[in-house]
Design an enzyme around this catalytic site. Structure first.
Site, PDB file in Angstrom:
ATOM      1  N   CYS A  38       5.591   3.153   7.948  1.00  0.00           N
ATOM      2  CA  CYS A  38       5.595   4.472   8.590  1.00  0.00           C
ATOM      3  C   CYS A  38       4.385   5.268   8.131  1.00  0.00           C
ATOM      4  O   CYS A  38       3.699   4.897   7.172  1.00  0.00           O
ATOM      5  CB  CYS A  38       6.882   5.240   8.281  1.00  0.00           C
ATOM      6  SG  CYS A  38       7.025   5.770   6.563  1.00  0.00           S
ATOM      7  N   PRO A  76       0.852  -1.195   0.000  1.00  0.00           N
ATOM      8  CA  PRO A  76       0.000   0.000   0.000  1.00  0.00           C
ATOM      9  C   PRO A  76       0.884   1.241   0.000  1.00  0.00           C
ATOM     10  O   PRO A  76       1.292   1.748   1.047  1.00  0.00           O
ATOM     11  CB  PRO A  76      -0.790  -0.135   1.316  1.00  0.00           C
ATOM     12  CG  PRO A  76       0.116  -0.930   2.206  1.00  0.00           C
ATOM     13  CD  PRO A  76       0.925  -1.836   1.327  1.00  0.00           C
ATOM     14  N   ASP A 106       6.117   2.660   1.583  1.00  0.00           N
ATOM     15  CA  ASP A 106       5.170   1.641   2.036  1.00  0.00           C
ATOM     16  C   ASP A 106       4.493   2.171   3.299  1.00  0.00           C
ATOM     17  O   ASP A 106       5.136   2.359   4.337  1.00  0.00           O
ATOM     18  CB  ASP A 106       5.927   0.344   2.322  1.00  0.00           C
ATOM     19  CG  ASP A 106       5.009  -0.821   2.661  1.00  0.00           C
ATOM     20  OD1 ASP A 106       3.864  -0.583   3.072  1.00  0.00           O
ATOM     21  OD2 ASP A 106       5.448  -1.982   2.518  1.00  0.00           O
ATOM     22  N   HIS A 107       3.185   2.400   3.215  1.00  0.00           N
ATOM     23  CA  HIS A 107       2.475   3.012   4.344  1.00  0.00           C
ATOM     24  C   HIS A 107       2.389   2.073   5.546  1.00  0.00           C
ATOM     25  O   HIS A 107       1.970   2.494   6.634  1.00  0.00           O
ATOM     26  CB  HIS A 107       1.066   3.445   3.914  1.00  0.00           C
ATOM     27  CG  HIS A 107       0.691   4.801   4.403  1.00  0.00           C
ATOM     28  ND1 HIS A 107       0.865   5.205   5.711  1.00  0.00           N
ATOM     29  CD2 HIS A 107       0.140   5.866   3.766  1.00  0.00           C
ATOM     30  CE1 HIS A 107       0.436   6.445   5.858  1.00  0.00           C
ATOM     31  NE2 HIS A 107      -0.001   6.883   4.679  1.00  0.00           N
ATOM     32  N   ARG A 108       2.772   0.818   5.382  1.00  0.00           N
ATOM     33  CA  ARG A 108       2.775  -0.098   6.524  1.00  0.00           C
ATOM     34  C   ARG A 108       3.957   0.158   7.458  1.00  0.00           C
ATOM     35  O   ARG A 108       3.881  -0.132   8.654  1.00  0.00           O
ATOM     36  CB  ARG A 108       2.820  -1.552   6.034  1.00  0.00           C
ATOM     37  CG  ARG A 108       1.611  -1.992   5.241  1.00  0.00           C
ATOM     38  CD  ARG A 108       1.822  -3.381   4.647  1.00  0.00           C
ATOM     39  NE  ARG A 108       2.943  -3.414   3.701  1.00  0.00           N
ATOM     40  CZ  ARG A 108       3.351  -4.502   3.065  1.00  0.00           C
ATOM     41  NH1 ARG A 108       2.727  -5.662   3.272  1.00  0.00           N
ATOM     42  NH2 ARG A 108       4.361  -4.455   2.215  1.00  0.00           N
TER      43      ARG A 108
END
Length: 464
Positions: free
Chosen positions: A438, A261, A434-436
């Site tokens: 940070c 994501p 990658d929004h997972r």
């Protein structure tokens, strides 16, 4: 009496299962030495010269240039001199999949081809295309590598195959089974020695479709069963296979889009002072410093402040793994497609060392001599798409990394400097992350620090 040993395409490591023959380096009748390169192949990672572990005379080659072979498929046969001392004619562990033990004393059966087939200087018979482990088989010199005897009778059906390689005629058959969730170990092939053909897989899929449709209707409808395997009419135009380096890039980018994501933030930065600093360094003498090396030095300093972005996600364990070392990848465009060589331990290198390593890897990429080790293990990627004359982009993360910094072209633009309008050297920086691993605050802090270093290179002195 001489022995004829069969050399198969070895396991080239990195989980590679197939390779394309680019160029043969020997002809039938040539004398080869132990560990002499005999063929150049292209894998999904790089171009590789494959050495033969036997010394002798080449008696047959299998596969024309441009042919894609699975690991374990025959490459060539070599007639060696003394059958009593095979160990003296074999090499050590040259590549993954080679063995150093002597050839087995018991002669192994040679799988016969379909009627009329014989060894040529090109494509091997279909009966010999199997993805067995890369071993050497002894064949008496008086008997050719592939005979023209009729095919064997079909083996009795078995409910399930034991552990070990499944004899499949080609990777396309294996892919068809995998895409439809079919277990090849439950099939009995109709080819020679139980070889699984495409017709066997399609027949099993039709049977499965019939069983799934049976509870829904009392009328047998063959149309849905046939539609499962029917393909639409191909469109007119040039068809370019997605294989080799281009195929590997396509697979990796598709996986990145499916699993990560991602989000992108960007900022314009005044690079005038950075360009002046570089000009001053190069005017002082010594090796020239590249702009990419300075940007890489800025990246490693930013990753030391924001280690969240030098990470990867272990999806099975549901853990974020922060990495201690920075192995910096950079995008390089070649005639074979886009590749991402990796600079090892970039965090411990200065600008001169980074410049030299970028130059070495770029030259190897253009020459097609990068090794699989040069193309794997990256933890963060720097993409200088400004060399293509564009200002901005939203990069796709190089899976399984967590972020990529994109750099546009440096161009003169109107800019407010010291309260006045002036013409300055401006560059657009973009960070895809990658929004997972940070949130936006961390990503924004990283990008802002990079921009500050570009605008005021003296900021880097704090981390030197």
């Amino acid at each position: 009496m001489a022995q004829v040993l069969e050399f198969r395409l070895p396991d080239l490591g990195e989980g590679l299962t197939e390779a394309e023959i680019v160029r043969w380096l020997v002809q039938v009748g040539d004398v080869v030495a132990v560990d002499q390169p005999v063929v150049e192949v292209e894998t999904a990672k790089a171009m590789v010269e494959v050495p033969c572990p036997y010394g002798g005379v080449v008696t047959a080659r299998y596969g024309e240039e441009g042919t894609e072979l699975p690991v374990g498929a025959p490459l060539l046969t070599v007639a060696v001199g003394a059958p009593a001392e095979p160990a003296a004619e074999s090499s050590g562990n040259v590549l993954v999949g080679y063995g150093t033990s002597a050839a087995p004393a018991r002669r192994r059966r040679v799988r016969p081809p379909r009627p009329g087939a014989r060894p040529t200087d090109g494509e091997p018979s279909e009966g010999r295309r199997t993805a067995e482990p890369a071993t050497a088989r002894q064949v008496p010199a008086a008997q050719p590598p592939v005979s023209a005897s009729p095919p064997r009778t079909r083996r009795p059906a078995v409910p399930e195959r034991p552990d070990g390689p499944v004899p499949v005629i080609s990777p396309l058959v294996r892919r068809l089974a995998r895409q439809n969730g079919l277990d090849l170990r439950r099939l009995t092939g109709s080819g020679p020695d139980g070889l699984i053909l495409r017709a066997d897989v399609e027949g099993a899929l039709r049977t499965t479709a019939a069983h799934e449709e049976a509870p829904k209707t009392t009328v047998t409808a063959p149309a849905p069963q046939t539609a499962l395997l029917e393909r639409p009419e191909p469109r007119a135009g040039t068809r370019i296979p997605l294989k080799g380096v281009r195929g590997a890039v396509a697979d990796k980018l598709s996986r990145s889009r499916r699993e990560i994501p991602d989000a992108t933030c960007w900022v314009d930065a005044d690079a005038t002072e950075l360009m002046r600093a570089r000009a001053a360094m190069n005017a002082a003498g010594g090796p020239k410093i590249s702009l990419l090396a300075l940007l890489a030095r800025i990246c490693t300093a930013a990753l030391a402040r924001f280690p969240e972005l030098n990470a990867t996600v272990d999806t099975e364990a549901r853990e974020i793994v922060r990495l201690d070392q920075v192995h910096l990848g950079f995008a390089a465009q070649t005639e074979r497609g886009l590749v991402v060589p990796v600079v090892r331990d970039a965090h411990s290198r200065d600008a001169e060392s980074l410049t030299a390593e970028f130059a070495r890897l770029t030259e190897a990429a253009r020459a097609g001599t990068l090794t699989p080790a040069d193309l794997t293990g990256g933890t963060f990627t720097l993409n200088n798409y400004g060399v293509f004359g564009v200002d901005g982009s939203t990069p796709i993360i190089n899976h399984p990394e967590a972020a990529m910094l994109g750099v546009g072209r440096v161009v003169p633009k109107p800019w407010v400097h010291d309260g006045e309008l002036a013409v300055r050297q401006v560059v657009q920086l973009s960070l895809t992350f990658d929004h997972r691993v940070c949130d936006g605050g961390t990503a924004g802090g990283f990008l802002r620090y990079v921009a500050d270093c570009v605008e005021q290179p003296a900021v880097l002195l704090r981390t030197l």
